[in-house]
Structure formats: structure tokens, C-alpha cells
Enzyme design. Structure first.
Site, mmCIF file in Angstrom:
data_model
loop_
_atom_site.group_PDB
_atom_site.id
_atom_site.type_symbol
_atom_site.label_atom_id
_atom_site.label_comp_id
_atom_site.label_asym_id
_atom_site.label_seq_id
_atom_site.Cartn_x
_atom_site.Cartn_y
_atom_site.Cartn_z
ATOM 1 N N CYS A 66 -73.410 -4.350 -8.752
ATOM 2 C CA CYS A 66 -72.191 -5.003 -9.248
ATOM 3 C C CYS A 66 -72.058 -4.837 -10.764
ATOM 4 O O CYS A 66 -73.028 -5.020 -11.509
ATOM 5 C CB CYS A 66 -72.227 -6.488 -8.881
ATOM 6 S SG CYS A 66 -70.724 -7.349 -9.375
ATOM 7 N N CYS A 70 -73.442 -11.648 -14.276
ATOM 8 C CA CYS A 70 -73.806 -13.030 -13.952
ATOM 9 C C CYS A 70 -75.337 -13.193 -14.015
ATOM 10 O O CYS A 70 -76.050 -12.547 -13.233
ATOM 11 C CB CYS A 70 -73.289 -13.405 -12.571
ATOM 12 S SG CYS A 70 -71.550 -12.958 -12.331
ATOM 13 N N CYS A 73 -77.653 -13.571 -10.901
ATOM 14 C CA CYS A 73 -77.391 -12.812 -9.675
ATOM 15 C C CYS A 73 -78.262 -11.572 -9.484
ATOM 16 O O CYS A 73 -78.276 -10.662 -10.325
ATOM 17 C CB CYS A 73 -75.925 -12.411 -9.619
ATOM 18 S SG CYS A 73 -75.515 -11.649 -8.026
ATOM 19 N N CYS A 110 -68.938 -15.992 6.848
ATOM 20 C CA CYS A 110 -68.551 -15.721 5.451
ATOM 21 C C CYS A 110 -69.071 -14.350 5.037
ATOM 22 O O CYS A 110 -70.278 -14.102 5.110
ATOM 23 C CB CYS A 110 -69.163 -16.742 4.513
ATOM 24 S SG CYS A 110 -68.832 -18.430 4.976
ATOM 25 N N CYS A 141 -64.237 -16.385 6.272
ATOM 26 C CA CYS A 141 -64.273 -16.607 4.826
ATOM 27 C C CYS A 141 -64.711 -15.293 4.199
ATOM 28 O O CYS A 141 -65.578 -14.612 4.750
ATOM 29 C CB CYS A 141 -65.281 -17.710 4.493
ATOM 30 S SG CYS A 141 -65.457 -18.027 2.724
ATOM 31 N N CYS A 201 -62.531 -22.227 -1.101
ATOM 32 C CA CYS A 201 -63.947 -22.606 -1.116
ATOM 33 C C CYS A 201 -64.417 -22.352 -2.538
ATOM 34 O O CYS A 201 -64.441 -21.198 -2.986
ATOM 35 C CB CYS A 201 -64.731 -21.748 -0.119
ATOM 36 S SG CYS A 201 -66.519 -21.958 -0.239
ATOM 37 N N ARG A 273 -70.878 -28.456 0.561
ATOM 38 C CA ARG A 273 -71.900 -27.618 1.210
ATOM 39 C C ARG A 273 -73.194 -27.576 0.424
ATOM 40 O O ARG A 273 -73.204 -27.226 -0.761
ATOM 41 C CB ARG A 273 -71.371 -26.196 1.429
ATOM 42 C CG ARG A 273 -72.396 -25.344 2.199
ATOM 43 C CD ARG A 273 -71.861 -23.983 2.617
ATOM 44 N NE ARG A 273 -70.647 -24.124 3.367
ATOM 45 C CZ ARG A 273 -69.511 -23.496 3.072
ATOM 46 N NH1 ARG A 273 -69.456 -22.688 2.049
ATOM 47 N NH2 ARG A 273 -68.451 -23.678 3.816
HETATM 48 N N1 SAM Z 1 -69.009 -10.919 -6.316
HETATM 49 C C1 SAM Z 1 -68.254 -12.010 -5.868
HETATM 50 C C2 SAM Z 1 -68.124 -13.086 -6.901
HETATM 51 O O1 SAM Z 1 -69.012 -13.266 -7.732
HETATM 52 O O2 SAM Z 1 -67.108 -13.804 -6.865
HETATM 53 C C3 SAM Z 1 -68.756 -12.610 -4.575
HETATM 54 C C4 SAM Z 1 -70.232 -12.765 -4.295
HETATM 55 S S1 SAM Z 1 -71.159 -13.827 -5.392
HETATM 56 C C5 SAM Z 1 -72.841 -13.411 -4.982
HETATM 57 C C6 SAM Z 1 -70.881 -15.464 -4.757
HETATM 58 C C7 SAM Z 1 -71.569 -16.637 -5.412
HETATM 59 O O3 SAM Z 1 -72.937 -16.658 -5.071
HETATM 60 C C8 SAM Z 1 -71.584 -16.708 -6.913
HETATM 61 O O4 SAM Z 1 -70.390 -17.186 -7.453
HETATM 62 C C9 SAM Z 1 -72.703 -17.699 -7.164
HETATM 63 O O5 SAM Z 1 -72.177 -19.023 -7.259
HETATM 64 C C10 SAM Z 1 -73.594 -17.568 -5.940
HETATM 65 N N2 SAM Z 1 -74.912 -17.021 -6.292
HETATM 66 C C11 SAM Z 1 -75.209 -15.747 -6.612
HETATM 67 N N3 SAM Z 1 -76.519 -15.606 -6.921
HETATM 68 C C12 SAM Z 1 -77.074 -16.852 -6.798
HETATM 69 C C13 SAM Z 1 -78.385 -17.348 -7.001
HETATM 70 N N4 SAM Z 1 -79.389 -16.572 -7.422
HETATM 71 N N5 SAM Z 1 -78.603 -18.661 -6.767
HETATM 72 C C14 SAM Z 1 -77.594 -19.460 -6.361
HETATM 73 N N6 SAM Z 1 -76.329 -19.042 -6.166
HETATM 74 C C15 SAM Z 1 -76.060 -17.745 -6.378
HETATM 75 FE FE1 SF4 Z 2 -71.374 -9.492 -9.050
HETATM 76 FE FE2 SF4 Z 2 -73.255 -11.221 -8.441
HETATM 77 FE FE3 SF4 Z 2 -71.527 -11.820 -10.354
HETATM 78 FE FE4 SF4 Z 2 -70.686 -11.721 -7.761
HETATM 79 S S1 SF4 Z 2 -72.146 -13.167 -8.661
HETATM 80 S S2 SF4 Z 2 -69.689 -10.861 -9.564
HETATM 81 S S3 SF4 Z 2 -72.039 -10.092 -6.998
HETATM 82 S S4 SF4 Z 2 -73.033 -10.132 -10.402
#
Ligand code: SAM
Ligand code: SF4
Ligand code: DTB
Length: 328
Positions: A66, A70, A73, A110, A141, A201, A273
Site C-alpha cells: 500500500c 499509516c 499498518c 467484510c 462490507c 462503519c 465492535r
Molecule cells: N486501505 C484501506 C484504508 O486504510 O481505509 C482499508 C484497509 S485498512 C487495513 C482498515 C483499518 O484497519 C485501518 O483504518 C485501521 O484502523 C485498521 N488497522 C490496520 N492495521 C492495524 C493494526 N496493526 N492494529 C489495529 N488496527 C489496524
Molecule cells: Fe494502506 Fe494500511 Fe493505511 Fe489502509 S491502513 S491505507 S492498507 S497503509
């Protein structure tokens, strides 16, 4: 013999408020723990049967690589987490996974993609997945990142029930976690989804090194949206090696339970949730989260890329607590 306790369910006297101030949300966090739990449990009963838990299963339909940064992530291309990136899954494979989740008892499926936003060429496949999962009789979802108006309309036309897009944290702390997408861009996507008539959500992550004021700020943002999100995922950070947040100090478990309780009180008609992070919680803590008003979980051995409790262990826990899955 079953006890007739229904008469004890409190009448729905509490309004759904959108005018929460930060001070009011902070005052909820500051309550003595027993008072906070009592207020949350009272509201939970006004709006829901507290013995019921909605269960959703997650599938990563496009993993890793990606372009966003973040800090929590494992799927960001900015960090070396050992994850192998993959392309968008075939529609038939996704539907086979959905069928298996339905057989294990999930009512919502989802699908998550590690995108900043979907490419228009991906939308045909994603819409086919939504249509196929709906045809199985499950709620749908997806979480695909930022959307434009046309993509949102296409998802609505495909019959999408929920779009997941998290605010993640307070506006003040946000810049410490993500630099490649603004808070306002997230609010814009949420408004498009809401206006298209898709259920929202939206929640966040705690345990990222934020302060209590940031947990207050997150819930204040969610609870002052023009309409509350129908689902509010509260994630406890899963600390993944290679991400910048891998070595943080975590969060006091009682502070996590408080966050659930405050979300329940501020958004009493929403599903709250208990999301990522259950692998790091014992069963007593999860039970406390249910007492605090959580009424939904992610179910199945995998979240998107990280482990989640075994499905049969979850069913056994619900049974031990005299609780049950909500009908789809
Ligand atoms: N890429 C898209 C986005 O960020 O909107 C969708 C997938 S993203 C992985 C969805 C959510 O997963 C993120 O907004 C975050 O809140 C949660 N998430 C990702 N990594 C995480 C982690 N290590 N621990 C807890 N929540 C996590
Ligand atoms: Fe990409 Fe992870 Fe951020 Fe979603 S949460 S935008 S998958 S880096
Ligand atoms: C949400 O709030 N939590 C889910 C879902 N929405 C998409 C994702 C949790 C991901 C946890 C880290 C992983 O498994 O990659």
C-alpha cells in the site's frame, strides 16, 4: 426454568445526541469505573439485547504494497514487515471464502483492500464480489480507502450494505500516524458514503501512544457526525514488527474497556465492535468489553493479515457467557 427478565429491560429514555462537547466526553472517561460501566450497560439495554453479539468475518482481498504510510499498518509498502504483497483476488475465490464464513456462523462478510483508493478498473471485480456475497444471504462490507462519487454510486448499485473507513484517532494526533492522507479526506469519503445511502462503519485504533485526550477526540468526532456510524470498530493496536509502532508500551486494559463504554454511551444505537487486538486480551477482558457495551466482533482465525482467536474458542466463550450470535 428460564427467568422472565424482559420486564427489567429499561425503557428507551435516552436521546441519540449529536451535540456532545469534548468536555462531556472527557467527563465520561473520568467517571469512576463502576459508574461508567453501569451507565454503558443501561444504555446498551435500552437499544439492544445485551446477550446478542453480531459477528463479522474479514477477508483481505488485496494484500500489502500500500502506498500510504499509516504507522500501525503491516500492509504499508513503507515498512519491512515480511508480508508478501498480492494482487486482487479472483471473484470466485472470494465467494468460496464467504460461503465458508457463512457456514461457520458469520452474518456479515467484510472485504478489505490495501489501497489508497480503488482504481476504476478494479471496481468491476469488487462490485461482482459484493453482488455474489449478497446473493449468499450475507450482509456486505468493503474497505477500499478513499472513494470518489462515481465509485460510491457503483458500490451502492451493487447492493453494498456497509463501507468501512476509519478516522483512526483524534485530529490532533492524526499527523503523528499518517502523513499521506488528511483527516479531512477521510471525512469527505465518509460524507460521500453517507449521502449515497450506504451504512457507515467508522471507528479507530487505540494503544498507538496517543493520550486520553486523543481517545476523547476520536469519540467526540464520531459522535458529532451528522449521523452516527451504524458500526463503530474499536481496534486495539496489533503491534507488528517492522512498523514504527512495533515497540510501543500498549494500553492499560481498563482504559481500553473505558473507551468501549464511552463509545457505547455517546453512540447508544450503534453497533460497537470489539475489533483488532483480541488475541492480546484474555477472556475476562473480552467479557468486560461486552459488559461495557461491545456487541460485535470479528470472527475467524485471521483479521486482514494478523491472527484472531479461533472461531470455536469464540463460540465457546459466548456459550460460557450465556450469549449468542445476533441473527443476520
Ligand atoms: N486501505 C484501506 C484504508 O486504510 O481505509 C482499508 C484497509 S485498512 C487495513 C482498515 C483499518 O484497519 C485501518 O483504518 C485501521 O484502523 C485498521 N488497522 C490496520 N492495521 C492495524 C493494526 N496493526 N492494529 C489495529 N488496527 C489496524
Ligand atoms: Fe494502506 Fe494500511 Fe493505511 Fe489502509 S491502513 S491505507 S492498507 S497503509
Ligand atoms: C477495522 O476497523 N478493523 C479491521 C477492519 N476495520 C478492516 C482491520 C484490522 C486489521 C488488523 C491488522 C491486520 O490484520 O492486518
Amino acid at each position: 426454568m428460564t427467568l422472565a427478565l424482559d420486564a427489567a429491560a429499561p425503557a428507551r429514555t435516552s436521546p441519540i445526541r449529536h451535540d456532545w462537547t469534548r468536555e462531556e466526553v472527557a467527563a465520561l472517561f473520568d467517571l469512576p469505573f463502576p459508574d461508567l460501566m453501569f451507565r454503558a450497560a443501561d444504555l446498551h439495554r435500552q437499544f439492544f439485547d445485551p446477550a446478542e453479539v453480531q459477528i463479522s468475518t474479514l477477508l483481505s482481498i488485496k494484500t500489502g504494497g500500500c502506498p500510504e504510510d499509516c504507522a500501525y499498518c503491516p500492509q504499508s509498502a513503507s515498512y519491512e514487515t515480511g508480508l508478501t504483497a498480492s494482487k486482487l483476488m479472483e471473484v470466485d475465490r472470494v465467494l468460496a471464502e464467504a460461503r465458508a464464513a457463512r457456514e461457520r456462523g458469520a452474518s456479515r462478510f467484510c472485504m478489505g483492500a490495501a489501497w489508497r483508493s480503488p482504481k476504476d478498473r478494479d471496481m468491476d471485480a469488487v462490485c461482482a464480489m459484493v453482488e455474489g456475497v449478497k446473493a449468499l444471504g450475507m450482509e456486505t462490507c468493503v474497505t477500499l480507502g478513499m472513494l470518489n462519487a462515481d465509485q460510491t454510486r457503483r458500490l451502492k448499485d451493487a447492493g453494498l450494505d456497509y463501507y468501512n473507513h476509519n478516522l483512526d484517532t483524534s485530529p490532533e494526533f492524526y499527523g503523528e500516524i499518517i502523513t499521506t492522507r488528511t483527516y479531512q479526506e477521510r471525512l469527505d469519503t465518509l460524507a460521500l458514503v453517507r449521502d449515497a445511502g450506504i451504512n457507515v462503519c467508522c471507528g479507530g485504533i487505540v494503544g498507538m501512544g496517543e493520550g486520553r485526550a486523543d481517545r476523547v477526540g476520536l469519540i467526540h468526532q464520531l459522535a458529532t457526525l451528522p449521523k452516527h456510524p451504524e458500526s463503530v470498530p474499536v481496534n486495539l493496536l496489533v503491534q507488528v514488527q517492522g512498523t514504527p509502532l512495533a515497540d510501543g508500551r500498549g494500553l492499560d486494559p481498563f482504559e481500553f474497556v473505558r473507551t468501549i463504554a464511552v463509545a457505547r454511551i455517546a453512540m447508544p444505537a450503534s453497533m460497537v465492535r470489539l475489533s483488532a487486538g483480541r488475541e492480546d486480551m484474555n477472556e475476562q477482558m473480552q467479557a468486560m468489553c461486552f459488559l461495557a457495551g461491545a456487541n460485535s466482533i470479528f470472527y475467524g482465525e485471521r483479521l486482514l493479515t494478523t491472527p484472531n482467536p479461533q472461531a470455536d474458542k469464540d463460540m465457546a466463550l459466548l456459550a460460557r457467557l450465556g450469549m449468542r450470535p445476533m441473527e443476520g
